[in-house]
Write an enzyme that holds these catalytic residues in place. Structure first.
Site, PDB file in Angstrom:
ATOM      1  N   LYS A 134      -6.907   3.374  -3.398  1.00 63.70           N
ATOM      2  CA  LYS A 134      -7.321   3.246  -2.101  1.00 63.70           C
ATOM      3  C   LYS A 134      -7.279   4.773  -1.660  1.00 63.70           C
ATOM      4  CE  LYS A 134      -5.196   1.900   2.367  1.00 63.70           C
ATOM      5  NZ  LYS A 134      -4.020   1.158   2.963  1.00 63.70           N
ATOM      6  N   ASP A 191       0.896  -1.278   0.129  1.00 68.78           N
ATOM      7  CA  ASP A 191       0.043  -0.059  -0.155  1.00 68.78           C
ATOM      8  C   ASP A 191       0.953   1.314   0.161  1.00 68.78           C
ATOM      9  OD1 ASP A 191      -1.876  -2.182   0.661  1.00 68.78           O
ATOM     10  OD2 ASP A 191      -2.946  -0.854   1.886  1.00 68.78           O
ATOM     11  N   LYS A 204     -10.167   0.160  -2.560  1.00 69.30           N
ATOM     12  CA  LYS A 204     -10.236  -0.209  -1.168  1.00 69.30           C
ATOM     13  C   LYS A 204     -10.372   1.241  -0.523  1.00 69.30           C
ATOM     14  CE  LYS A 204      -6.937  -1.306   2.561  1.00 69.30           C
ATOM     15  NZ  LYS A 204      -5.872  -1.948   2.902  1.00 69.30           N
TER      16      LYS A 204
END
Lengths: 290, 308
Positions: free
Chosen positions: B208, B145, B244
């Site tokens: 995300k 991430d 996400k």
């Protein structure tokens, strides 16, 4: 033709009190409150189990800070509620009269309610001394027991005493550091909603007192079964109701406190054992010597 | 449909051509999603799906190996007294904790996701970000991430951001790359849409919303804009990109609203943990409490569930 100076009266909407806010019931259901002649006085929120669930979440969130507040502060805040109530006494008398109580008795009930708040405010830093103990033990330990609030207290307030009965159950619970969710009298709900406004104006943190209106037969089961409630107090009901509450409360071993048949207007209805009802006793064994 | 089947073009898109976002329209659409009534069996299935999509997260300065092991234990045993529960999709930790998490999870198919690139600010030179990414992948991270350089993006240095994402993607090797836009710092939905397009073209496997360190974190309008960007990118290139939302989703009911939004924007194909994740720490317990409520009819207490 209405004269230009006359105005339309603004009627109060009686709402419920959750987490320091006054929402309408989530369910959108209401029931009419009628006077003796069958005239509708007000539409009262018919609280749902989701309202109750939301209240318990609010009460749980408020518990940590409220139980950690000093006894002095809790006493001050209870005293403040009494002060606020005193200033609005006429409104409460009027509401009781509207619900069919005689003016003289209404006045007496409001006065008794204010006095009861002062009574429990005074106990805020004293009940610990009365109920705590240093215990004799046959080993080299310093052994002592102290009280701690149990947590979230669910109260099904008495049906026949709309203001005094309500406050007589809220005050001992919160003065001991608990937070509470209260189902107001089904027959006399007006004062409960107005009392919420008094609480709201008295520095009581949001979520410490939550007041719902609605039907007992719909909500009692939820009050007794919710796993995040630590004690349930009920003030009416026959042995069947009592048994059902105890069975449901057994799931998470709630304290079950019956205050059925209490005469709330009598002096005997106020005593520190009502505070102790919602306290846990914690005993500490502290090693001493060599 | 497989991700690897479609080669990623590493052409910098013309952000001037990116569709403008109708903010009022987005808000109205989101309000509609929240009015859907999901009850009974559908609710139970939705809650289980939410559980299976959670990236159980701990990203604190105070994290210790013990805390990470506890989190992994929770990932493996959400609530053993309820049979038939899925396990979470992944645990998400800092790079130094990847080894610990990998060991604690064993050969289970729960993924280990690691934040990287100087999370949460992203304010370090590129070679350090690349090195950090490689270390996390070498330690066994299945997913990375990364955070984008918001400062550069806001300055209009889109090329810099694009190259950075592409470079990190290369450093990831086989690991999946989730690109955190930190929408709370981008300001407008138009910029969020542009950043989404940029990240996807640069090779992101997932986009995300947030680090969870900045408020507001994930919101439904922001997520909808990103989902729409994913949809349009799919129509354009044929490549699926995952989504996400992270931060601020702690209630089961809200998570179900997100699923409704996912279903009605991207469709059934995205309704798996391969393509949609929730970044959350306390969501799992709330979902478990709701599932227990559905099973027993009794409202639950956090006292009877493992700690977050």
């Amino acid at each position: 033709m209405v004269a230009a100076t006359s105005r339309v009266p603004v009627a109060k909407t009686y709402k419920i009190y959750i987490d320091g806010k006054f929402p309408r019931t989530e369910s959108g259901r209401y029931f009419p409150l009628k006077d003796d002649e069958g005239n509708v006085i007000a539409s009262i929120c018919r609280g749902s189990r989701k309202d109750f669930r939301n209240s318990v979440v609010a009460a749980r969130n408020a518990f940590a800070a409220w139980s950690a507040a000093s006894a002095y502060l809790r006493g001050q805040i209870l005293y403040r509620i009494a002060e606020m109530l005193e200033g609005r006494a006429e409104q409460f008398v009027a509401e009781l009269v509207l619900q069919g109580v005689s003016k003289r008795r209404a006045r007496a009930e409001v006065d008794a309610t204010i006095d009861r708040l002062i009574y429990y405010a005074g106990w805020s830093d004293k009940y610990q001394q009365v109920f705590s103990a240093v215990n004799p033990v046959a080993s080299s330990h310093f052994n002592f027991s102290v009280l701690e609030p149990t947590g979230v207290v669910a109260v099904i307030a008495p049906n026949d005493s709309g203001l005094l009965g309500l406050v007589s159950n809220i005050a001992p619970a919160i003065v001991g550091g608990n937070t509470c969710v209260v189902l107001a009298s089904e027959l006399l709900p007006l004062c409960a909603v107005s009392f919420a406004e008094v609480v709201h104006a008295s520095d009581v943190p949001a979520g410490v007192v939550n007041i719902l209106t609605g039907f007992r037969d719909e909500l009692t089961e939820q009050f007794a079964s919710h796993m995040d409630v630590n004690a349930v107090i009920f003030c009416d009901g026959d042995t069947d109701v009592s048994r059902d509450i105890q069975v449901l409360a057994a799931d998470n071993i709630k304290r079950v406190i019956s205050r059925v048949d209490t005469k709330w207007s009598e002096d005997a209805a106020q005593n520190p054992y009502l505070i102790k009802d919602t306290q846990e006793t914690k005993t500490t064994w502290h090693p001493i010597g060599s | 449909m497989s991700l690897a089947a479609v080669p990623v073009s590493t052409q910098m898109p013309d952000l001037g051509q990116v569709t403008r976002v109708d903010e009022v329209g987005v808000k109205e659409r989101v309000a509609r999603f929240q009015s859907r009534s999901i009850k009974k069996e559908s609710k139970v299935e939705a809650l289980k799906m939410v559980l299976s999509m959670i990236d159980l997260t701990t990203l604190e300065g105070q994290d210790t190996p013990g805390k990470v092991r506890q989190l992994c234990q929770k990932a493996l045993h959400l609530h053993d007294s309820m049979p038939g529960l899925p396990h979470v999709a992944a645990v998400c930790v800092y790079p130094t904790m990847v080894g610990v998490a990998k060991q604690a999870l064993g050969d289970n198919d729960i993924k280990v996701a690691s934040v990287a690139t100087a999370f949460p600010s992203g304010m370090t030179p590129r070679q350090i970000k690349l090195e950090e990414t490689r270390i996390a992948v070498d330690d066994g991270a299945d997913e990375i991430d990364m955070v984008i350089s918001r400062g550069a993006f806001l300055q209009g240095e889109y090329g810099f951001v694009f190259d950075e994402i592409a470079a990190i993607k290369e450093a990831c090797g086989k690991a999946h790359l989730k690109v955190i836009l930190e929408t709370g710092e981008l300001g407008t939905l138009d910029r969020i849409r542009r950043a989404s397009v940029l990240a996807m073209h640069a090779g992101a496997d997932f986009i995300k919303t947030s680090t969870g360190k900045i408020q507001p974190a994930a919101t439904m309008p922001v997520t909808l804009v990103m989902l729409q960007a994913i949809r349009d990118y799919y129509y354009e290139t044929g490549r699926m990109v995952g989504m996400k939302p992270a931060g601020g989703i702690s209630k089961a009911k809200l998570a179900v609203h997100y699923l409704v939004m996912l279903r009605e924007t991207l469709g059934q194909a995205w309704m798996t943990k391969e393509w949609f994740r929730f970044g959350a720490s306390s969501l799992a317990n709330d979902v478990l409490m709701q599932l227990q409520k559905q099973a027993t009819g009794v409202y639950q207490s956090a006292d009877y569930f493992s700690k977050d």
